[in-house]
Design a protein around this motif. Sequence first.
Motif, PDB file in Angstrom:
ATOM      1  N   ASN A  65       0.811  -1.224   0.000  1.00  0.00           N
ATOM      2  CA  ASN A  65       0.000   0.000   0.000  1.00  0.00           C
ATOM      3  C   ASN A  65       0.838   1.265   0.000  1.00  0.00           C
ATOM      4  N   LEU A  66       2.150   1.090   0.150  1.00  0.00           N
ATOM      5  CA  LEU A  66       3.046   2.226   0.240  1.00  0.00           C
ATOM      6  C   LEU A  66       3.428   2.666  -1.179  1.00  0.00           C
TER       7      LEU A  66
ATOM      8  N   ALA B 106      10.588   5.497  -0.643  1.00  0.00           N
ATOM      9  CA  ALA B 106      11.922   6.102  -0.759  1.00  0.00           C
ATOM     10  C   ALA B 106      12.157   7.095   0.373  1.00  0.00           C
ATOM     11  N   ALA B 107      11.131   7.888   0.713  1.00  0.00           N
ATOM     12  CA  ALA B 107      11.283   8.881   1.777  1.00  0.00           C
ATOM     13  C   ALA B 107      11.548   8.204   3.120  1.00  0.00           C
ATOM     14  N   ARG B 108      10.835   7.115   3.392  1.00  0.00           N
ATOM     15  CA  ARG B 108      11.042   6.383   4.650  1.00  0.00           C
ATOM     16  C   ARG B 108      12.457   5.842   4.732  1.00  0.00           C
ATOM     17  N   MET B 109      12.937   5.280   3.639  1.00  0.00           N
ATOM     18  CA  MET B 109      14.269   4.690   3.638  1.00  0.00           C
ATOM     19  C   MET B 109      15.345   5.772   3.769  1.00  0.00           C
ATOM     20  N   ARG B 110      15.107   6.916   3.123  1.00  0.00           N
ATOM     21  CA  ARG B 110      16.091   8.004   3.182  1.00  0.00           C
ATOM     22  C   ARG B 110      16.144   8.643   4.569  1.00  0.00           C
ATOM     23  N   SER B 111      15.081   8.478   5.355  1.00  0.00           N
ATOM     24  CA  SER B 111      15.026   9.123   6.678  1.00  0.00           C
ATOM     25  C   SER B 111      15.818   8.345   7.715  1.00  0.00           C
ATOM     26  N   ARG B 112      16.342   7.219   7.343  1.00  0.00           N
ATOM     27  CA  ARG B 112      16.989   6.352   8.319  1.00  0.00           C
ATOM     28  C   ARG B 112      18.458   6.137   7.972  1.00  0.00           C
ATOM     29  N   LYS B 113      19.278   5.981   9.010  1.00  0.00           N
ATOM     30  CA  LYS B 113      20.699   5.687   8.811  1.00  0.00           C
ATOM     31  C   LYS B 113      20.901   4.184   8.821  1.00  0.00           C
ATOM     32  N   GLY B 114      22.126   3.777   8.509  1.00  0.00           N
ATOM     33  CA  GLY B 114      22.462   2.364   8.631  1.00  0.00           C
ATOM     34  C   GLY B 114      22.337   1.619   7.320  1.00  0.00           C
ATOM     35  N   ARG B 115      22.245   0.310   7.433  1.00  0.00           N
ATOM     36  CA  ARG B 115      22.270  -0.548   6.257  1.00  0.00           C
ATOM     37  C   ARG B 115      20.857  -0.887   5.785  1.00  0.00           C
TER      38      ARG B 115
ATOM     39  N   GLN C  32       9.545  -3.919  10.739  1.00  0.00           N
ATOM     40  CA  GLN C  32       8.136  -3.864  10.327  1.00  0.00           C
ATOM     41  C   GLN C  32       7.509  -2.489  10.534  1.00  0.00           C
ATOM     42  N   SER C  33       8.109  -1.646  11.388  1.00  0.00           N
ATOM     43  CA  SER C  33       7.539  -0.309  11.563  1.00  0.00           C
ATOM     44  C   SER C  33       7.932   0.599  10.380  1.00  0.00           C
ATOM     45  N   MET C  34       8.975   0.231   9.666  1.00  0.00           N
ATOM     46  CA  MET C  34       9.387   0.983   8.464  1.00  0.00           C
ATOM     47  C   MET C  34       8.532   0.567   7.265  1.00  0.00           C
ATOM     48  N   VAL C  35       8.463  -0.734   7.061  1.00  0.00           N
ATOM     49  CA  VAL C  35       7.632  -1.293   5.997  1.00  0.00           C
ATOM     50  C   VAL C  35       7.216  -2.681   6.461  1.00  0.00           C
ATOM     51  N   SER C  36       5.908  -2.927   6.426  1.00  0.00           N
ATOM     52  CA  SER C  36       5.363  -4.138   7.018  1.00  0.00           C
ATOM     53  C   SER C  36       5.099  -5.188   5.944  1.00  0.00           C
ATOM     54  N   GLY C  37       5.586  -6.399   6.168  1.00  0.00           N
ATOM     55  CA  GLY C  37       5.255  -7.484   5.240  1.00  0.00           C
ATOM     56  C   GLY C  37       6.436  -8.263   4.707  1.00  0.00           C
ATOM     57  N   LEU C  38       7.669  -7.732   4.891  1.00  0.00           N
ATOM     58  CA  LEU C  38       8.826  -8.439   4.357  1.00  0.00           C
ATOM     59  C   LEU C  38       9.565  -9.181   5.463  1.00  0.00           C
ATOM     60  N   GLY C  39       9.765 -10.468   5.292  1.00  0.00           N
ATOM     61  CA  GLY C  39      10.586 -11.248   6.203  1.00  0.00           C
ATOM     62  C   GLY C  39      11.939 -11.502   5.574  1.00  0.00           C
ATOM     63  N   ASN C  40      12.708 -12.366   6.209  1.00  0.00           N
ATOM     64  CA  ASN C  40      14.087 -12.596   5.794  1.00  0.00           C
ATOM     65  C   ASN C  40      14.207 -13.062   4.338  1.00  0.00           C
TER      66      ASN C  40
ATOM     67  N   VAL D 122      17.839   7.725  -4.874  1.00  0.00           N
ATOM     68  CA  VAL D 122      16.378   7.665  -4.865  1.00  0.00           C
ATOM     69  C   VAL D 122      15.888   6.815  -6.035  1.00  0.00           C
ATOM     70  N   ARG D 123      16.568   6.929  -7.159  1.00  0.00           N
ATOM     71  CA  ARG D 123      16.188   6.139  -8.333  1.00  0.00           C
ATOM     72  C   ARG D 123      16.259   4.640  -8.024  1.00  0.00           C
ATOM     73  N   ARG D 124      17.318   4.227  -7.319  1.00  0.00           N
ATOM     74  CA  ARG D 124      17.449   2.804  -6.981  1.00  0.00           C
ATOM     75  C   ARG D 124      16.440   2.385  -5.927  1.00  0.00           C
ATOM     76  N   LEU D 125      16.074   3.298  -5.046  1.00  0.00           N
ATOM     77  CA  LEU D 125      15.038   2.977  -4.051  1.00  0.00           C
ATOM     78  C   LEU D 125      13.688   2.779  -4.750  1.00  0.00           C
ATOM     79  N   HIS D 126      13.430   3.582  -5.776  1.00  0.00           N
ATOM     80  CA  HIS D 126      12.194   3.393  -6.553  1.00  0.00           C
ATOM     81  C   HIS D 126      12.218   2.017  -7.241  1.00  0.00           C
ATOM     82  N   ALA D 127      13.384   1.655  -7.762  1.00  0.00           N
ATOM     83  CA  ALA D 127      13.506   0.344  -8.415  1.00  0.00           C
ATOM     84  C   ALA D 127      13.284  -0.779  -7.389  1.00  0.00           C
ATOM     85  N   LEU D 128      13.814  -0.599  -6.187  1.00  0.00           N
ATOM     86  CA  LEU D 128      13.635  -1.594  -5.125  1.00  0.00           C
ATOM     87  C   LEU D 128      12.152  -1.714  -4.753  1.00  0.00           C
ATOM     88  N   HIS D 129      11.467  -0.580  -4.670  1.00  0.00           N
ATOM     89  CA  HIS D 129      10.034  -0.606  -4.372  1.00  0.00           C
ATOM     90  C   HIS D 129       9.289  -1.418  -5.428  1.00  0.00           C
TER      91      HIS D 129
END
Length: 235
Positions: free
Chosen positions: A102-103, A109-118, A126-134, A157-164
Motif C-alpha cells: 500500500n506504500l 523512498a522517503a522512509r528509507m532516506r530518513s533512516r541511517k544504517g544498512r 516492520q515499523s518501516m515497511v510491514s510485510g517483508l521477512g528474511n 532515490v532512483r534505486r530505491l524506486h527500483a527496489l520498491h
Amino acid sequence: VSVDLLSRRAAPDGVPGLVAGQVIRGLRRHGKHILFELGRGLLDVHLRMTGKLLLNGNGTHPRARIMLDEGFIVFDDIRQFGYLRWLESAEKIENLGPDALNLSSNEFAARMRSRKGRIKPALLDQSMVSGLGNIYVDEALFRARIHPCATLRRISVRRLHALHGSIAELLAEAIASGGSTISNYVDSTGARGTFQSRHKVYGREGEPCASCGGPVKRIVVAQRGTHYCPRCQRA
Ligand SMILES: [Zn+2]
C-alpha cells in the motif's frame, strides 16, 4: 465466532472473552498479519515462523480453535512464536507499520532516506515497511541488484524506486504462488506454497546465480542468514 484456547501462549490478553459472539465482517492481510474484522474490533493473527490456519483441519500442534457457525479454523503452531491478539480498532493497524503493497514508491523512498544504517535491517523493520521477512528481503535486494549491507544514505532515490518496484512484483508473485514452504507451511486447505522453487538467492548458497552464473554467497546481517550474489549486488 468464538475462540477456544488450547495453549495459553497462543493468545496472551483474554482474546476469547473479547471475541465471543461477534460476527466476522471481513478478512484482510496487513503486512504479515491476518485480520478478522469483527463488529467491535479485529482479531489479529500472526503466523510467525511455523503457524498455520487450517479450515476444519486437525493440525499436529493445535494452539487455538476459532469456532464458526459451521465448522472451525485451527491455529496450529509447532514452535509457538505465532499468536492471536485483539485489536480494539482499525486505527491500531497503523501501529503495525505501513503495508509494503500500500506504500507508494515516493513514500517508500522517503522512509528509507530518513533512516541511517544498512538497507537489510531497515527492510526487516516492520515499523518501516510491514510485510517483508528474511526470505523476501534477500530476494527483493537481488532483483534490485542492491547489496544487503549497502548504506541507506548512499543508495540513490532512483534505486530505491527500483527496489520498491521489485518488492511489489515479488510479493504479488509470492502471494499468487501460495508463499514459500521452507519446512512445513501450508495454507488453510493444507496446500504447500510453491514460491520457494523460484527463489533466486535465498537458501542457494554456493549455487550459480540465475543472472551471472557466479556462486551465491551467504553472510550474516542483522543476525539473519543472508543470501546474495557478490557480482550482481555490489556493495
Ligand atoms: Zn550474479
